[in-house]
Write a protein that holds these residues in place. Structure first.
Motif, PDB file in Angstrom:
ATOM      1  N   GLN A 176     -19.857  49.356 -21.595  1.00  0.00           N
ATOM      2  CA  GLN A 176     -19.988  47.923 -21.328  1.00  0.00           C
ATOM      3  C   GLN A 176     -19.096  47.510 -20.163  1.00  0.00           C
ATOM      4  O   GLN A 176     -19.498  46.737 -19.283  1.00  0.00           O
ATOM      5  N   ILE A 177     -17.871  48.035 -20.122  1.00  0.00           N
ATOM      6  CA  ILE A 177     -16.967  47.735 -19.006  1.00  0.00           C
ATOM      7  C   ILE A 177     -17.552  48.276 -17.705  1.00  0.00           C
ATOM      8  O   ILE A 177     -17.468  47.627 -16.656  1.00  0.00           O
ATOM      9  N   LEU A 178     -18.177  49.455 -17.777  1.00  0.00           N
ATOM     10  CA  LEU A 178     -18.869  49.994 -16.609  1.00  0.00           C
ATOM     11  C   LEU A 178     -19.925  49.014 -16.134  1.00  0.00           C
ATOM     12  O   LEU A 178     -20.062  48.766 -14.924  1.00  0.00           O
ATOM     13  N   GLY A 179     -20.673  48.426 -17.069  1.00  0.00           N
ATOM     14  CA  GLY A 179     -21.689  47.449 -16.704  1.00  0.00           C
ATOM     15  C   GLY A 179     -21.098  46.247 -15.990  1.00  0.00           C
ATOM     16  O   GLY A 179     -21.643  45.770 -14.990  1.00  0.00           O
ATOM     17  N   VAL A 180     -19.959  45.765 -16.487  1.00  0.00           N
ATOM     18  CA  VAL A 180     -19.292  44.627 -15.843  1.00  0.00           C
ATOM     19  C   VAL A 180     -18.884  44.996 -14.417  1.00  0.00           C
ATOM     20  O   VAL A 180     -19.071  44.218 -13.470  1.00  0.00           O
ATOM     21  N   LEU A 181     -18.328  46.189 -14.244  1.00  0.00           N
ATOM     22  CA  LEU A 181     -17.909  46.641 -12.909  1.00  0.00           C
ATOM     23  C   LEU A 181     -19.096  46.749 -11.964  1.00  0.00           C
ATOM     24  O   LEU A 181     -19.019  46.347 -10.792  1.00  0.00           O
ATOM     25  N   LEU A 182     -20.214  47.270 -12.465  1.00  0.00           N
ATOM     26  CA  LEU A 182     -21.385  47.457 -11.613  1.00  0.00           C
ATOM     27  C   LEU A 182     -22.022  46.124 -11.236  1.00  0.00           C
ATOM     28  O   LEU A 182     -22.436  45.932 -10.092  1.00  0.00           O
ATOM     29  N   TRP A 183     -22.127  45.203 -12.204  1.00  0.00           N
ATOM     30  CA  TRP A 183     -22.855  43.957 -11.939  1.00  0.00           C
ATOM     31  C   TRP A 183     -22.026  42.934 -11.179  1.00  0.00           C
ATOM     32  O   TRP A 183     -22.575  42.083 -10.486  1.00  0.00           O
ATOM     33  N   HIS A 184     -20.713  43.026 -11.302  1.00  0.00           N
ATOM     34  CA  HIS A 184     -19.885  42.043 -10.613  1.00  0.00           C
ATOM     35  C   HIS A 184     -18.990  42.669  -9.548  1.00  0.00           C
ATOM     36  O   HIS A 184     -18.370  41.935  -8.769  1.00  0.00           O
ATOM     37  N   GLY A 185     -18.945  43.984  -9.499  1.00  0.00           N
ATOM     38  CA  GLY A 185     -18.128  44.662  -8.482  1.00  0.00           C
ATOM     39  C   GLY A 185     -18.933  45.120  -7.284  1.00  0.00           C
ATOM     40  O   GLY A 185     -18.355  45.510  -6.255  1.00  0.00           O
ATOM     41  N   LEU A 188     -26.817  46.775 -37.824  1.00  0.00           N
ATOM     42  CA  LEU A 188     -28.171  47.201 -37.487  1.00  0.00           C
ATOM     43  C   LEU A 188     -28.241  48.677 -37.126  1.00  0.00           C
ATOM     44  O   LEU A 188     -29.308  49.297 -37.228  1.00  0.00           O
ATOM     45  N   ILE A 189     -27.115  49.237 -36.693  1.00  0.00           N
ATOM     46  CA  ILE A 189     -27.056  50.668 -36.337  1.00  0.00           C
ATOM     47  C   ILE A 189     -25.908  51.277 -37.140  1.00  0.00           C
ATOM     48  O   ILE A 189     -24.819  51.534 -36.612  1.00  0.00           O
ATOM     49  N   PRO A 190     -26.091  51.505 -38.440  1.00  0.00           N
ATOM     50  CA  PRO A 190     -25.002  51.960 -39.314  1.00  0.00           C
ATOM     51  C   PRO A 190     -24.314  53.235 -38.852  1.00  0.00           C
ATOM     52  O   PRO A 190     -23.125  53.431 -39.129  1.00  0.00           O
ATOM     53  N   GLU A 191     -25.041  54.113 -38.145  1.00  0.00           N
ATOM     54  CA  GLU A 191     -24.420  55.365 -37.712  1.00  0.00           C
ATOM     55  C   GLU A 191     -23.246  55.132 -36.769  1.00  0.00           C
ATOM     56  O   GLU A 191     -22.354  55.988 -36.663  1.00  0.00           O
ATOM     57  N   LEU A 192     -23.223  53.984 -36.092  1.00  0.00           N
ATOM     58  CA  LEU A 192     -22.086  53.671 -35.231  1.00  0.00           C
ATOM     59  C   LEU A 192     -20.808  53.511 -36.048  1.00  0.00           C
ATOM     60  O   LEU A 192     -19.721  53.871 -35.601  1.00  0.00           O
ATOM     61  N   ALA A 193     -20.938  52.951 -37.236  1.00  0.00           N
ATOM     62  CA  ALA A 193     -19.767  52.734 -38.087  1.00  0.00           C
ATOM     63  C   ALA A 193     -19.128  54.048 -38.522  1.00  0.00           C
ATOM     64  O   ALA A 193     -17.954  54.089 -38.880  1.00  0.00           O
ATOM     65  N   ARG A 194     -19.893  55.118 -38.465  1.00  0.00           N
ATOM     66  CA  ARG A 194     -19.379  56.421 -38.900  1.00  0.00           C
ATOM     67  C   ARG A 194     -18.772  57.212 -37.752  1.00  0.00           C
ATOM     68  O   ARG A 194     -18.297  58.324 -37.957  1.00  0.00           O
ATOM     69  N   ASN A 195     -18.788  56.646 -36.542  1.00  0.00           N
ATOM     70  CA  ASN A 195     -18.283  57.404 -35.400  1.00  0.00           C
ATOM     71  C   ASN A 195     -17.500  56.475 -34.468  1.00  0.00           C
ATOM     72  O   ASN A 195     -18.063  55.841 -33.590  1.00  0.00           O
ATOM     73  N   SER A 196     -16.198  56.411 -34.687  1.00  0.00           N
ATOM     74  CA  SER A 196     -15.353  55.522 -33.899  1.00  0.00           C
ATOM     75  C   SER A 196     -15.341  55.918 -32.423  1.00  0.00           C
ATOM     76  O   SER A 196     -15.210  55.067 -31.538  1.00  0.00           O
ATOM     77  N   ARG A 197     -15.483  57.210 -32.133  1.00  0.00           N
ATOM     78  CA  ARG A 197     -15.465  57.658 -30.738  1.00  0.00           C
ATOM     79  C   ARG A 197     -16.691  57.153 -29.986  1.00  0.00           C
ATOM     80  O   ARG A 197     -16.592  56.784 -28.811  1.00  0.00           O
ATOM     81  N   THR A 198     -17.820  57.121 -30.672  1.00  0.00           N
ATOM     82  CA  THR A 198     -19.031  56.619 -30.023  1.00  0.00           C
ATOM     83  C   THR A 198     -18.903  55.133 -29.722  1.00  0.00           C
ATOM     84  O   THR A 198     -19.276  54.681 -28.638  1.00  0.00           O
ATOM     85  N   ILE A 199     -18.348  54.375 -30.658  1.00  0.00           N
ATOM     86  CA  ILE A 199     -18.165  52.946 -30.412  1.00  0.00           C
ATOM     87  C   ILE A 199     -17.237  52.733 -29.214  1.00  0.00           C
ATOM     88  O   ILE A 199     -17.498  51.901 -28.347  1.00  0.00           O
TER      89      ILE A 199
END
Length: 360
Positions: free
Chosen positions: A290-299, A272-283
């Motif tokens: 996402q890991i930051l989100g886990v730390l914030l919501w459960h930490g 759905l967001i093809p530009e992500l496939a062209r930039n491994s660093r962004t992914i």
């Protein structure tokens, strides 16, 4: 959870107790709703921790909330503007006389809670569809993303303190594995904050997720009280909640197909967001977000709406257990190789191009 419209108070009492109000105030809430609407009124079959909800007919819900959990109409308007039918339009009705309760009217969304759906069905196909729906939610958020510098006056509780919260987690008396992860994310916090900022649901739990009773497809998201603008990827903390559920002992356990479901999510998101496939660093950066989100919501402990304490072993064991599960993912069990994802997406695009050329 209220069982019927003539609930005796057994299930509703905890909410009124938390608000330091007698259960008889329930009748005042009902009367307040009746003063606005003529339709039949009944208690919602599911009740949140922070609110008392009534259904009026088939299209309207009236919700009562204390000041500590009062809805911000600007926030609810942003949710319905960005996510359309997935978020309810909301109107402030006023304060219930003699109490700290505020009343809100909102469009009733279709479907049943994911928590209830899980009790009825365990179809793998429905889980696959739901993670695709979750990817689509991320796309809607990104399409309405904003630059960080444009949000200086609109950053709320979490968005205005990402770095300091990570520092608190990294220096707390948590297991060393959690602190190490927090420090590794802290090293990239400036890069994460440079991602587009998107409108993010602040309480992505099974009770707040509505799905079609037959298909399990996402039909709506409830409770936008804690929503705010955060870097793209942070809101993907909610993906983990779709990959498993609590067992009989209240411990979170991933489904056997969790790895495959995670792959479906990332494949669909990148398609759905093809530009992500062209930039491994962004992914890679989005995955760190996402890991930051886990730390914030459960930490960070909720503490009845206060978000200023790092969770503690022996006191917040439910969140500690979730952190252990969510953050213990190895490259074999969670992370899907970017090359495989990009190859899959590239193959699909090549097939589409070939079909189009043949037609020409």
């Amino acid at each position: 959870m209220a069982s019927s419209s003539d609930d005796s108070g057994v299930y509703l009492r905890p909410f009124f107790d938390r608000c330091n109000l007698p259960i008889t105030v329930k009748d005042d809430c009902d009367a307040f709703a009746k003063s606005y609407y003529s339709g039949a009124i009944r208690a919602a079959p599911f009740q949140g921790y922070c609110s008392y909800t009534l259904f009026v007919g088939e299209e309207t819900a009236v919700q009562f909330r204390p000041s500590a959990h009062k809805l911000d109409i600007d926030i609810t308007n942003a949710a319905s503007d960005i996510f359309k039918s997935l978020a309810p339009e909301t109107e402030y009705l006023g304060q219930l006389a003699g109490t700290d309760l505020h009343a809100f009217s909102m469009r009733k969304l279709p479907g049943i809670s994911l928590a209830d759906y899980r009790k009825m069905s365990c179809k793998t196909s429905a889980r696959e569809e739901l993670v695709r729906n979750f990817a689509q939610v991320q796309v809607l958020a990104l399409r309405n993303g904003r630059r960080a510098e444009s949000l200086d006056d609109e950053r709320r509780t979490v968005g205005s303190s990402l770095e300091s919260r990570l520092e608190s987690i990294a220096s707390a008396s948590l297991p060393i594995r959690f602190r190490r992860i927090a420090r590794s994310i802290l090293a990239d916090i400036s890069k994460i904050e440079a991602l587009p900022w998107v409108f993010t649901h602040g309480d992505f739990l099974a009770a707040n997720i509505l799905v079609n009773e037959s298909s399990g497809q996402l039909t709506g998201l409830l409770d936008w009280a804690e929503a705010e603008w955060l870097p793209f990827g942070v809101g993907m903390y909610g993906l983990e909640e779709l990959l498993g559920e609590d067992d009989e002992d209240g411990r979170f356990v991933y489904y056997p197909e969790a790895k495959r479901l995670r792959g479906i999510f990332w494949n669909h998101l990148i398609m759905l967001i093809p530009e992500l496939a062209r930039n491994s660093r962004t992914i890679a950066l989005v995955k760190k977000a996402q890991i930051l989100g886990v730390l914030l919501w459960h930490g960070i402990a909720f503490d009845d709406g206060k978000l200023n304490r790092v969770v503690e072993e022996g006191k917040d064991d439910r969140e500690i257990q979730r952190l252990s599960v969510f953050l213990s993912r190895t490259s074999n069990t969670q992370q899907f190789r970017l090359r495989e994802i990009c190859s899959s997406v590239s193959s699909r695009l090549s097939l589409i191009r070939s079909c189009l050329l043949r037609k020409v």
